[in-house]
Enzyme design. Structure first.
Site, PDB file in Angstrom:
ATOM      1  N   ASP A 269       0.853  -1.187   0.000  1.00 18.93           N
ATOM      2  CA  ASP A 269       0.000   0.000   0.000  1.00 18.93           C
ATOM      3  C   ASP A 269       0.892   1.240   0.000  1.00 18.93           C
ATOM      4  OD1 ASP A 269      -2.218   1.857   0.538  1.00 18.93           O
ATOM      5  OD2 ASP A 269      -3.331   0.066   1.086  1.00 18.93           O
ATOM      6  N   HIS A 292       1.959   2.147  -3.257  1.00 19.35           N
ATOM      7  CA  HIS A 292       1.029   3.117  -3.817  1.00 19.35           C
ATOM      8  C   HIS A 292       1.582   4.542  -3.786  1.00 19.35           C
ATOM      9  CE1 HIS A 292      -2.789   0.416  -3.196  1.00 19.35           C
ATOM     10  NE2 HIS A 292      -1.859  -0.118  -3.977  1.00 19.35           N
TER      11      HIS A 292
END
Length: 465
Positions: A269, A292
């Site tokens: 993430d 991310h």
């Protein structure tokens, strides 16, 4: 002649009597002195003779005579990777907590299995957790206590505290990333929330330093700070596979005065996630990827108030990430994001190097709402490198547009190995751009004059923060 003999006899008698009297006085004085100095066991204030006097009990703030090193092995830890060493760590912590400048030592070449635990302060100043060995979380989902799914190693109310060392904190999160295991454990217990534990969490802590260690394979966030202040993260490594969901590298919430520097972060993430209540955040010299990217948000979920201000992200290299520099807010939220700077960012094979998304949704369909967290004063300066999908994506609210967005020296080229690209998107965002700008369409991306924009809604959001 007889008279002289009489005088001599009288003198002899006088001297003898005097000597005898003085001798008696001295003897009696010695007896009295002996009586005064002889211990009386019936007197409460009399001293004791047998053995040396015991050392006084240590008190907080005193200078103890014992060592300031508290090795976990000395408190019963096995260090074999299979025995439960949680109690030994807790005992070492409690002992060190009472000693100024103490160190809790996790020695090298040992592996310590630690179940979910809270290491609580406040402690004496300058406590250090020296991790040179390996700390292991329970590997099976079902072995975690039902009440301990928020975090694994929880540091609560610690001040002037440092974690450092050459060792590893291993969350062993592989079972948590398997959908079947998580689904099964949630369905078989009514008390387990829909979440996965964070590896290292600091709550309500101040002047904390985390440096040099490695954190890997957390079930969810690797390192989290909330309701804290005065945080320094330096030279750490965070990693987990790309397919590990929701595993933020560093997660900040309601935390101020933070510096994160000289670290390598790759996870499933966000490398760094900056959430509501954060201000005065400085991130620099970071290698990010996979993951991310570096994100502010998502903010304003379920119509909540979100406030973030004074964030600087600079001298960062992002490789093979979903986003580069991102701000994301949910529809319906209120509050304000202001004074955010992303500068000197190198991107390589990043899908979306620059993102502002006020329509953030983690589902396939989200309900359209008019309110949005206001965004103002965002500067993108020297964002250079390659993208794989779209160079810029600025999707701002129709009712609360993005204001004072600057695009300066943006040079983004498509990656040669990718062939499907989208044009830059800018919707309802106001600001200015400055060359060089690649692609050239960036120059037409922003609306120039925001003076006519109604600021009533944004002003109310500013008041909330």
């Amino acid at each position: 002649m007889r008279r002289n003999k009489s005088i001599s006899l009288l003198l002899f008698i006088f001297v003898t009597i005097t000597a005898f009297t003085m001798f008696s006085i001295i003897v009696e004085a010695r007896k009295q002195h002996s009586k005064k100095t002889k211990p009386n066991k019936h007197r409460k204030d009399s001293p004791t003779i047998p053995g040396p006097a015991p050392a006084p009990l240590p008190q907080r703030g005193s200078c103890p005579s014992q060592s300031s090193i508290f090795n976990i092995l000395s408190f019963g830890a096995k260090g074999d990777g299979g025995s439960d060493d949680s109690k030994a760590l807790l005992s070492a912590w409690k002992a060190a907590c009472e000693v100024p400048g103490a160190t809790v030592e996790i020695p090298a070449e040992f592996k310590f299995l630690i179940k979910p635990i809270t290491l609580q302060g406040p402690c004496m100043p300058h406590l250090v957790l020296q991790i040179d060995g390996t700390l292991l979380a329970p590997p099976e989902v079902g072995s975690w206590p039902k009440s301990s799914l928020f975090q694994w190693l929880n540091f609560k109310w610690v001040h002037n505290f440092t974690i450092q060392g050459s060792g590893t904190v291993n969350g062993q999160g592989f079972d948590w990333w398997t959908p079947f295991n998580v689904f099964f454990i949630q369905k078989t217990s009514k008390h387990i929330p829909d979440m996965k534990p964070t590896a290292l969490r600091f709550y309500a802590s101040y002047n904390v330093t985390v440096q040099d260690i490695e954190i890997v394979n957390s079930p969810q966030c690797h390192l989290k700070f909330d309701n804290s202040k005065g945080i320094k993260v330096n030279n750490i490594t965070i990693s987990s596979p790309e397919d590990s969901p929701n595993t933020d590298g560093i997660h900040l919430q309601n935390t101020q005065d933070v510096e994160i520097q000289h670290s390598n972060i790759g996870s499933g993430d966000d490398c760094i996630s900056i959430q509501t209540g954060c201000s005065n955040i400085h991130v620099h010299h970071i290698n990010c990827g996979p993951g991310h990217g570096i994100s502010v948000g998502g903010l304003g979920k379920e119509k909540s108030v979100a406030c973030v201000s004074n964030v600087i992200v600079e001298n960062v290299w992002l490789q093979n990430t979903l986003a580069g520099s991102r701000i994301k807010t949910w529809q319906g939220g209120i509050g304000l994001v202001k004074n955010i700077t992303f500068s000197n960012i190198q991107v390589s094979n990043v899908k979306y190097p620059i993102i502002i998304d006020q329509f953030y949704c983690d589902k396939h369909i989200c309900k359209n709402q008019t309110e949005a967290v206001a965004i103002s004063g965002v500067r993108y300066d020297q964002i250079i490198g390659s993208y794989t999908t779209q160079p810029i994506y600025l999707a701002c609210s129709s009712t609360v547009p993005c204001m004072d967005v600057d695009l300066i020296n943006i040079q983004l080229k498509p990656s040669p190995e990718y062939r499907s690209f989208k044009q830059a998107l800018c919707w309802n965002s106001y600001g200015k751009s400055q060359a060089p700008l690649v692609p050239s369409s960036i120059d037409y991306c922003l609306r120039r004059d925001g003076r006519s924009v109604k600021r009533t809604s944004r002003s109310s959001h500013e008041h909330m923060c």
